[in-house]
Design a protein around this motif. Sequence first.
Motif, PDB file in Angstrom:
ATOM      1  N   ARG A  33       0.860  -1.174   0.000  1.00  0.00           N
ATOM      2  CA  ARG A  33       0.000   0.000   0.000  1.00  0.00           C
ATOM      3  C   ARG A  33       0.899   1.228   0.000  1.00  0.00           C
ATOM      4  N   SER A  34       0.628   2.153  -0.889  1.00  0.00           N
ATOM      5  CA  SER A  34       1.537   3.273  -1.077  1.00  0.00           C
ATOM      6  C   SER A  34       0.821   4.615  -1.064  1.00  0.00           C
ATOM      7  N   GLY A  35      -0.116   4.779  -0.149  1.00  0.00           N
ATOM      8  CA  GLY A  35      -0.804   6.051   0.028  1.00  0.00           C
ATOM      9  C   GLY A  35      -1.457   6.549  -1.244  1.00  0.00           C
ATOM     10  N   ALA A  36      -1.176   7.786  -1.590  1.00  0.00           N
ATOM     11  CA  ALA A  36      -1.805   8.422  -2.757  1.00  0.00           C
ATOM     12  C   ALA A  36      -1.440   7.748  -4.073  1.00  0.00           C
ATOM     13  N   MET A  37      -0.322   6.991  -4.105  1.00  0.00           N
ATOM     14  CA  MET A  37       0.064   6.293  -5.334  1.00  0.00           C
ATOM     15  C   MET A  37      -0.816   5.071  -5.584  1.00  0.00           C
ATOM     16  N   GLY A  57      -5.441  11.794  -7.748  1.00  0.00           N
ATOM     17  CA  GLY A  57      -5.380  12.946  -8.647  1.00  0.00           C
ATOM     18  C   GLY A  57      -5.669  14.250  -7.938  1.00  0.00           C
ATOM     19  N   PRO A  58      -5.180  15.345  -8.512  1.00  0.00           N
ATOM     20  CA  PRO A  58      -5.338  16.665  -7.900  1.00  0.00           C
ATOM     21  C   PRO A  58      -6.806  17.089  -7.744  1.00  0.00           C
ATOM     22  N   HIS A  62      -8.878  17.330  -2.220  1.00  0.00           N
ATOM     23  CA  HIS A  62      -9.670  17.922  -1.134  1.00  0.00           C
ATOM     24  C   HIS A  62     -10.520  16.878  -0.404  1.00  0.00           C
ATOM     25  N   LYS A  63     -10.707  15.707  -0.992  1.00  0.00           N
ATOM     26  CA  LYS A  63     -11.497  14.640  -0.377  1.00  0.00           C
ATOM     27  C   LYS A  63     -10.727  13.934   0.743  1.00  0.00           C
ATOM     28  N   VAL A  64      -9.404  14.043   0.728  1.00  0.00           N
ATOM     29  CA  VAL A  64      -8.585  13.393   1.746  1.00  0.00           C
ATOM     30  C   VAL A  64      -8.463  14.347   2.938  1.00  0.00           C
TER      31      VAL A  64
END
Length: 154
Positions: A33-37, A57-58, A62-64
């Motif tokens: 598991r690699s977070g945002a990746m 994605g950018p 804001h959802k995180v």
Amino acid sequence: MPSPPTKELIEQACRHFLDMGVGPDGSGAVIIRSGAMGACVARNGQPMVWVDAYWSGPANSHKVVDVTGAGNSFLGGLGAGLVLTNENVREATLYATVSASFTIEQEGLPRFTLATDANGHQTELWNGDSPQRRLEELQERLATMKGTRRAHDL
């Protein structure tokens, strides 16, 4: 591993774990598991697959809101996904990713509600959204990226 990690470094780590021998007769899987990746899924003799983070994605940054508990949620979703998919590790990783998506979009626990449709059928909602809908959306995203309709064929 050097910081920040890259997909290439994560894939090297997956290969290293597989080379060490994972599972009976080396037939196991490695998921990093690699977070945002997202998450890298690897098995001997099969191509590595990246499963995007649900809120990737950018446009979705804001959802995180709070990543506390995302790893635990991922593992819980993975366990449930393994049961629901007859131990299909790649497909189960989609369940894990969806599970984590509900944990990171607010502080504290996701909000659980039941919605009843016109026929009286109840549907579980987490933070006002359907886990099944998110799973299908993630499957479609992967299918579009790979030119196939079924995520478990990746």
